[in-house]
Motif scaffolding. Structure first.
Motif, PDB file in Angstrom:
ATOM      1  N   HIS A 177       2.015  27.952   6.857  1.00 32.34           N
ATOM      2  CA  HIS A 177       1.346  26.788   6.254  1.00 32.34           C
ATOM      3  C   HIS A 177       0.633  27.191   4.967  1.00 32.34           C
ATOM      4  O   HIS A 177       0.695  26.473   3.958  1.00 32.34           O
ATOM      5  CB  HIS A 177       0.348  26.188   7.240  1.00 32.34           C
ATOM      6  N   GLU A 178      -0.050  28.332   5.012  1.00 31.70           N
ATOM      7  CA  GLU A 178      -0.729  28.824   3.811  1.00 31.70           C
ATOM      8  C   GLU A 178       0.264  29.004   2.664  1.00 31.70           C
ATOM      9  O   GLU A 178      -0.003  28.602   1.524  1.00 31.70           O
ATOM     10  CB  GLU A 178      -1.409  30.159   4.126  1.00 31.70           C
ATOM     11  N   LEU A 179       1.397  29.586   2.977  1.00 32.03           N
ATOM     12  CA  LEU A 179       2.425  29.774   1.955  1.00 32.03           C
ATOM     13  C   LEU A 179       2.894  28.432   1.410  1.00 32.03           C
ATOM     14  O   LEU A 179       3.117  28.278   0.202  1.00 32.03           O
ATOM     15  CB  LEU A 179       3.607  30.545   2.552  1.00 32.03           C
ATOM     16  N   GLY A 180       3.001  27.443   2.287  1.00 31.64           N
ATOM     17  CA  GLY A 180       3.423  26.113   1.859  1.00 31.64           C
ATOM     18  C   GLY A 180       2.460  25.455   0.899  1.00 31.64           C
ATOM     19  O   GLY A 180       2.871  24.699   0.008  1.00 31.64           O
ATOM     20  N   THR A 181       1.165  25.765   1.042  1.00 28.87           N
ATOM     21  CA  THR A 181       0.181  25.141   0.148  1.00 28.87           C
ATOM     22  C   THR A 181       0.311  25.650  -1.284  1.00 28.87           C
ATOM     23  O   THR A 181      -0.150  24.986  -2.214  1.00 28.87           O
ATOM     24  CB  THR A 181      -1.267  25.409   0.632  1.00 28.87           C
ATOM     25  N   TYR A 182       0.930  26.796  -1.468  1.00 31.06           N
ATOM     26  CA  TYR A 182       1.087  27.316  -2.826  1.00 31.06           C
ATOM     27  C   TYR A 182       1.975  26.410  -3.672  1.00 31.06           C
ATOM     28  O   TYR A 182       1.904  26.426  -4.899  1.00 31.06           O
ATOM     29  CB  TYR A 182       1.678  28.729  -2.814  1.00 31.06           C
ATOM     30  N   GLY A 183       2.811  25.629  -2.997  1.00 27.67           N
ATOM     31  CA  GLY A 183       3.692  24.719  -3.720  1.00 27.67           C
ATOM     32  C   GLY A 183       2.939  23.642  -4.479  1.00 27.67           C
ATOM     33  O   GLY A 183       3.522  22.981  -5.349  1.00 27.67           O
ATOM     34  N   GLU A 184       1.650  23.459  -4.174  1.00 29.62           N
ATOM     35  CA  GLU A 184       0.833  22.481  -4.894  1.00 29.62           C
ATOM     36  C   GLU A 184       0.457  22.980  -6.293  1.00 29.62           C
ATOM     37  O   GLU A 184      -0.028  22.208  -7.114  1.00 29.62           O
ATOM     38  CB  GLU A 184      -0.433  22.192  -4.090  1.00 29.62           C
ATOM     39  N   LEU A 185       0.682  24.259  -6.543  1.00 35.35           N
ATOM     40  CA  LEU A 185       0.339  24.842  -7.842  1.00 35.35           C
ATOM     41  C   LEU A 185       1.490  24.629  -8.831  1.00 35.35           C
ATOM     42  O   LEU A 185       2.603  25.096  -8.607  1.00 35.35           O
ATOM     43  CB  LEU A 185       0.051  26.344  -7.684  1.00 35.35           C
ATOM     44  N   LYS A 186       1.186  23.931  -9.886  1.00 31.77           N
ATOM     45  CA  LYS A 186       2.189  23.631 -10.890  1.00 31.77           C
ATOM     46  C   LYS A 186       2.686  24.912 -11.541  1.00 31.77           C
ATOM     47  O   LYS A 186       1.908  25.757 -11.955  1.00 31.77           O
ATOM     48  CB  LYS A 186       1.602  22.704 -11.952  1.00 31.77           C
ATOM     49  N   GLY A 187       3.998  25.053 -11.618  1.00 32.97           N
ATOM     50  CA  GLY A 187       4.590  26.231 -12.224  1.00 32.97           C
ATOM     51  C   GLY A 187       5.118  27.227 -11.206  1.00 32.97           C
ATOM     52  O   GLY A 187       5.898  28.115 -11.555  1.00 32.97           O
ATOM     53  N   TYR A 188       4.677  27.083  -9.943  1.00 29.94           N
ATOM     54  CA  TYR A 188       5.185  27.958  -8.885  1.00 29.94           C
ATOM     55  C   TYR A 188       6.374  27.275  -8.232  1.00 29.94           C
ATOM     56  O   TYR A 188       6.240  26.202  -7.648  1.00 29.94           O
ATOM     57  CB  TYR A 188       4.090  28.233  -7.861  1.00 29.94           C
ATOM     58  N   GLY A 189       7.502  27.898  -8.299  1.00 24.18           N
ATOM     59  CA  GLY A 189       8.721  27.261  -7.798  1.00 24.18           C
ATOM     60  C   GLY A 189       8.982  27.465  -6.329  1.00 24.18           C
ATOM     61  O   GLY A 189      10.090  27.196  -5.857  1.00 24.18           O
ATOM     62  N   GLY A 190       8.002  27.934  -5.596  1.00 28.36           N
ATOM     63  CA  GLY A 190       8.195  28.184  -4.174  1.00 28.36           C
ATOM     64  C   GLY A 190       8.517  29.644  -3.928  1.00 28.36           C
ATOM     65  O   GLY A 190       8.881  30.388  -4.845  1.00 28.36           O
ATOM     66  N   PRO A 191       8.396  30.083  -2.675  1.00 29.33           N
ATOM     67  CA  PRO A 191       8.619  31.500  -2.363  1.00 29.33           C
ATOM     68  C   PRO A 191      10.093  31.899  -2.485  1.00 29.33           C
ATOM     69  O   PRO A 191      10.966  31.263  -1.898  1.00 29.33           O
ATOM     70  CB  PRO A 191       8.139  31.610  -0.917  1.00 29.33           C
ATOM     71  N   ARG A 192      10.320  32.939  -3.247  1.00 29.21           N
ATOM     72  CA  ARG A 192      11.674  33.506  -3.342  1.00 29.21           C
ATOM     73  C   ARG A 192      11.637  34.866  -2.642  1.00 29.21           C
ATOM     74  O   ARG A 192      11.647  35.930  -3.268  1.00 29.21           O
ATOM     75  CB  ARG A 192      12.095  33.629  -4.807  1.00 29.21           C
ATOM     76  N   ILE A 193      11.559  34.778  -1.313  1.00 34.30           N
ATOM     77  CA  ILE A 193      11.430  35.970  -0.465  1.00 34.30           C
ATOM     78  C   ILE A 193      12.621  35.955   0.500  1.00 34.30           C
ATOM     79  O   ILE A 193      12.631  35.198   1.482  1.00 34.30           O
ATOM     80  CB  ILE A 193      10.106  35.946   0.318  1.00 34.30           C
ATOM     81  N   PRO A 194      13.645  36.736   0.247  1.00 33.54           N
ATOM     82  CA  PRO A 194      14.889  36.645   1.034  1.00 33.54           C
ATOM     83  C   PRO A 194      14.693  36.759   2.544  1.00 33.54           C
ATOM     84  O   PRO A 194      15.370  36.062   3.311  1.00 33.54           O
ATOM     85  CB  PRO A 194      15.713  37.822   0.496  1.00 33.54           C
TER      86      PRO A 194
END
Length: 349
Positions: A177-194
């Motif tokens: 959930h914490e990782l999901g909240t980062y998506g609210e930050l403009k310019g962050y395209g989401g986690p690119r963690i394979p």
């Protein structure tokens, strides 16, 4: 009015004119302040060393720019240090705490100075040239968290310090959930963690079903300890801001995940990765098992979880950097560490 010693520290950080009467109320020695200086090493909170009435202190307070939970974090730290008094856990002794914000505008506490050094950047000659010293102090690092995990938290007055019920069950969902909240930050395209989803599923599928609650440091690695100068000994465990009541084996997993050595992720003790003489992670685990009655059969789970959680925390700074709210260079480095931590976690699956 000129307060002796005030020129050694910004009044906005510590107003000595307001601190003095509070210290008097605590029954501490009176007199002028001397040798007041801000100490290096605190990345989140601020440390100020000072002397008064012939006694030395270290004052710990939140950062200049407060975060939402900054004052509560300091209240919790002081409470843990108070609870550890008289225990076998090496820690800075708590002298007095101010849990309200009326005196300095923030919560703060005074603790005993520790005569030690942080090993995460460099090692003094005695350590760097003697492998026996490195092995001895490394095992002392493990003994420190084994002693912490052995403290009866309820008898120490920390029965309500955390929510141990369902602690392990909450962790993967809480950090995803914490990782999901980062998506609210403009310019962050989401986690690119394979390895993200694969590691998260494995943690949920292999979670230990039985464990014993205890005090957790929450961020245990070589950047958060002090070694003695003249012998290979752990002087103190510091930076208790993430402490809670949970599963103490998380601290061991965190130590193993961050332990320096060949192939270790670039982390808080990266400068030690090329140092020869440290025990292997397997030896650290064996040492903990000698000092604890805890079930060690799922230690790989705790190591993977440490990589998972730490990686997500570091990704938060990268996300803020993408949004222009943190240094881009620092964000890029931390994102690289996140990728390395998840890659390391994947090797355990």
């Amino acid at each position: 009015m000129t307060i002796p010693g005030q020129d050694g520290v910004d009044r906005e950080l510590v107003d000595l004119e307001r601190l003095a009467p509070w210290m008097d109320e605590q029954g501490l020695p009176a007199g002028d302040f001397e040798r007041v200086e801000v100490l290096a090493g605190g990345t989140q909170n601020i440390l100020v060393r000072l002397e008064r009435g012939g006694r030395a202190y270290v004052l710990r307070r939140p950062p200049r720019h407060l975060r939402k939970a900054s004052n509560e974090v300091l209240r919790r730290e002081a409470r843990v240090l108070s609870a550890l008094a008289g225990s076998d856990v090496p820690h800075p002794g708590l002298i007095a705490a101010c849990p309200d914000e009326d005196v300095l505008g923030v919560v703060f506490y005074l603790m005993e100075p520790v005569d030690g050094f942080n090993p995460s950047q460099r090692l003094p000659a005695a350590y760097a040239t003697d492998e026996a010293w490195l092995r001895a102090v490394a095992f002392d690092v493990i003994d420190g968290i084994a002693a912490l995990g052995a403290v009866d938290h309820e008898a120490a007055g920390l029965g309500d310090f955390g929510r141990p019920q369902g602690f392990l069950e909450r962790q993967v969902g809480r950090w995803m959930h914490e990782l999901g909240t980062y998506g609210e930050l403009k310019g962050y395209g989401g986690p690119r963690i394979p390895e993200l989803d694969r590691v998260a599923r494995w943690l949920d599928d292999n979670r230990p079903v039985a464990w014993t609650p205890g005090i957790m440091h929450g961020d245990y690695h070589l950047a958060n300890v002090l070694f003695e100068h003249d012998r290979p000994r752990l002087a103190a465990i510091v930076d208790w801001e993430m402490s809670t009541i949970g599963d103490p084996l998380v601290d061991l997993g965190w130590t193993v995940a961050m332990w320096p050595g060949e192939g270790a992720p670039i982390g808080p003790a990266a400068a030690l990765n090329d140092v020869r003489g440290f025990p292997t992670p397997a030896e650290l685990i064996a040492r903990y098992a000698e000092r604890s009655t805890r079930d060690m059969s799922a230690i790989d789970w705790y190591t993977v979880f440490a990589c998972f959680k730490c990686g997500i925390i570091l990704e938060g700074t990268y996300a803020r950097a993408c949004a222009g709210k943190a240094d881009k260079g620092v964000g890029d480095v931390l994102h690289a560490i996140t990728l390395a931590l998840f890659a390391k976690a994947d090797t355990y699956l």
